[in-house]
Write a protein that holds these residues in place. Sequence first.
Motif, PDB file in Angstrom:
ATOM      1  N   LEU A 121       0.303  22.110 -23.866  1.00 13.41           N
ATOM      2  CA  LEU A 121      -0.877  22.964 -25.540  1.00 13.41           C
ATOM      3  C   LEU A 121      -2.304  22.669 -24.414  1.00 13.41           C
ATOM      4  O   LEU A 121      -3.352  22.696 -24.242  1.00 13.41           O
ATOM      5  N   ALA A 122      -1.957  21.112 -24.417  1.00  8.07           N
ATOM      6  CA  ALA A 122      -3.364  19.885 -23.891  1.00  8.07           C
ATOM      7  C   ALA A 122      -3.358  20.340 -22.421  1.00  8.07           C
ATOM      8  O   ALA A 122      -5.124  20.537 -22.102  1.00  8.07           O
ATOM      9  N   ASP A 123      -2.606  20.880 -21.559  1.00  6.76           N
ATOM     10  CA  ASP A 123      -3.186  21.512 -20.462  1.00  6.76           C
ATOM     11  C   ASP A 123      -4.028  23.128 -20.591  1.00  6.76           C
ATOM     12  O   ASP A 123      -4.993  22.219 -19.667  1.00  6.76           O
ATOM     13  N   LEU A 124      -3.610  22.738 -21.109  1.00  3.21           N
ATOM     14  CA  LEU A 124      -3.591  25.359 -21.375  1.00  3.21           C
ATOM     15  C   LEU A 124      -5.125  24.866 -21.812  1.00  3.21           C
ATOM     16  O   LEU A 124      -5.773  25.854 -21.573  1.00  3.21           O
ATOM     17  N   THR A 125      -4.560  23.946 -22.533  1.00  2.00           N
ATOM     18  CA  THR A 125      -6.423  24.711 -23.524  1.00  2.00           C
ATOM     19  C   THR A 125      -7.445  23.462 -22.654  1.00  2.00           C
ATOM     20  O   THR A 125      -9.025  23.089 -23.300  1.00  2.00           O
ATOM     21  N   ASP A 126      -7.190  22.900 -22.278  1.00  2.00           N
ATOM     22  CA  ASP A 126      -8.504  22.060 -21.050  1.00  2.00           C
ATOM     23  C   ASP A 126      -9.031  22.858 -19.825  1.00  2.00           C
ATOM     24  O   ASP A 126      -8.465  22.640 -19.272  1.00  2.00           O
ATOM     25  N   ASN A 172      -1.565  13.735 -27.118  1.00  2.00           N
ATOM     26  CA  ASN A 172      -1.122  14.993 -26.484  1.00  2.00           C
ATOM     27  C   ASN A 172      -1.863  15.427 -27.710  1.00  2.00           C
ATOM     28  O   ASN A 172      -2.513  17.129 -27.298  1.00  2.00           O
ATOM     29  N   THR A 173      -1.106  15.887 -29.113  1.00  2.00           N
ATOM     30  CA  THR A 173      -1.748  16.731 -30.424  1.00  2.00           C
ATOM     31  C   THR A 173      -2.826  16.310 -30.578  1.00  2.00           C
ATOM     32  O   THR A 173      -3.834  17.777 -30.338  1.00  2.00           O
TER      33      THR A 173
END
Length: 512
Positions: A121-126, A172-173
Motif C-alpha cells: 500500500l505504501a507503494d501504491l499510494t505514493d 511502511n504503515t
Amino acid sequence: MDAAAVHKRKRPDESDPGAGELDLSAADAVEVLDLRAAKRLLLAFERRLRDNLEARMKYPDDPARFADSEIALHAETDRLRLLAGAPELFPDLVPIGLASSLASLLTHDNVDLAAAAASLLADLTDSEDPSDLAAVQALADALVDANALDLLVHNLSRFSETDSDEAEAVHNTLAVLENLLDLRPNLADKVCDGTKLLRWLLSRLKAREFDANKQYASEILAILLQNSPANQKRLGQINGVDALLQAVAMYKSRDPKTSDEEEMLENLFDCLCCVLMPLENKERFVKAEGVELMIIIMKQKKLAYSSAIRTLDFAMTKFPPACERFVDVLGLKTAFAAFMGKIPVNKKNKKESYQEELEERIISLIASLFGGISKGSRRMRLLGKFVENECEKIDRLMEFYTRYSDRVKEETERLDSLDLEDLEMDDDERYNRKLEAGLYTLQLIALILGHIWHSGNSQMRARVELLLKQNKLTKQDVKDILEEYHDNIGDLDGPEEKERAQSRTKEIIAVL
C-alpha cells in the motif's frame, strides 16, 4: 523525509507456487502492463487469498497444512507491486476489489502478510506525478471506505519494533497514512476521531532512544495537527501537551546527534506550537511548567534555542497567564538578551533568514508581554527593562523600527509602480504583500513604542523623541502605522477580542 528504509523486505523467490501465472518481469512491467494483465494480477492475488483463508479455517490448529498457501499468497502480494507502475488503472481495478482485498490482507493473522500489505500500500499510494493524482485518490477513497484507516492504526500496535522486519512494517504503515493524508487532507480529523492514532504517536514519541520511526511519528503528528483545530483540542484532552514537553525536555541540555534527530526535534516543536492554538491548551502548557522549560532551553543555548522562543511566542499570544508566569520565573532577562542580539552561535543561526525570524519572534513575544501585562509590579519590571543601561533597548527598538520601516516603504513604492489593474490586485492583497514585506513586525514595534510612551516615563519619552528626530521621523509616523493596524484587526478570535484589541490600540494612539 528520507524513506530509504521503507522498502527493504526481501521478496519471495520467483519459484514459489503461483509464480508462473503471470510472466512479467519488473523491468518491462511498466511498458506491457495493461488493464487485462492488471486484472489477471488482481484475480490471482484474490484466489491465493481465498485459498489461504479456507485452509486456515479448515486446519486452524495445524499451521503446516496452510503454510504453502501462505507462501503463495506472499508471492502474489509481492507481484501486485507491478500495479504501482500503472496507477491510471486504479479506477478500473477498485470496483473489482483492489482496495477491499488489500484492506482485508491488513487483518491477516500472519503478521508478515499484514506487513506485506502495508509495504504494498505504501507503494501504491505514493504518487508524485500530478497526472496520476485523480487515479490514486480513487484508490485512497476506496481504502477509506474499506476501513483501512482503522486497520492501519490497529496494526501499529500489533507490530513489535524489537523485530527489524516489523519495525519496517511500522515505517511502511506510517508511510501509507502519510500518503493518504497527502491525497485527502480532510482525513486528518477522521483518522483521529475514529482511531487511537494520536495516543499511539504520543506513546512512540515518549521513547528515549531515537530511531527512524520516532522521527516519522513526529512528522505524522505535525501533519495531523497543522490545520486541524479539532485534533489540536483532542491532543490536549489526552495529556498531549505534557507528553510533547517531556519529549522536547530530553534536549534541554544536549543537541541532537544527527540531522534526522534534529528534524525530529523541529517536528516536536512544530507540534507544540500547533497544539498551543486553543486557549485551553495554553492553560495546560502553563500548568505543566512549559514556560519554565522553554526558558531553561534558552539559557542552555543549545540548538533548540530559537524553537523555544517560537513556542513561548505561541503560548503568550493573547494569554495573560503565560505572560505573568514568564515574568514571575525571571524570563525577562533571557528574552531581552535575545532582543539585544546576544544569541548562541551555532551552525543553524548563521543563516540570515534564521536571524531575521528570531528577531521577529522576540519582537512578537515582547509585544505579547505588553498586551498581556497591563498593570502592577510585573508591568513595572517590563518597562524597567527599557530604562536599563541608558535606554539601550529603546535604541535597539528604534533600530528595528527604521529597518522594517524602510523595507515596507520599499515594497509600497514597488506596488505603486505596478499596473494594479493588470495584476488584478485588490486592497486586501496589497495589504498582505506589505505584511509579507515586514509590515506586521513594524506594527508590533510601533505598538511597543506606543506602550513605552503610554507609561508616561519622562526618561523613556525623551529617548524616543530624540531617536525619532535623529531618524527624521515623528510620532505621527508611528500613529499612522498604528491606525492601519487598528483598521485591519480581524475577528478570527471573536468580536469581543477584536473590540478589546481595537480599544487598546486607540488608547495608545490617543496619547502619542
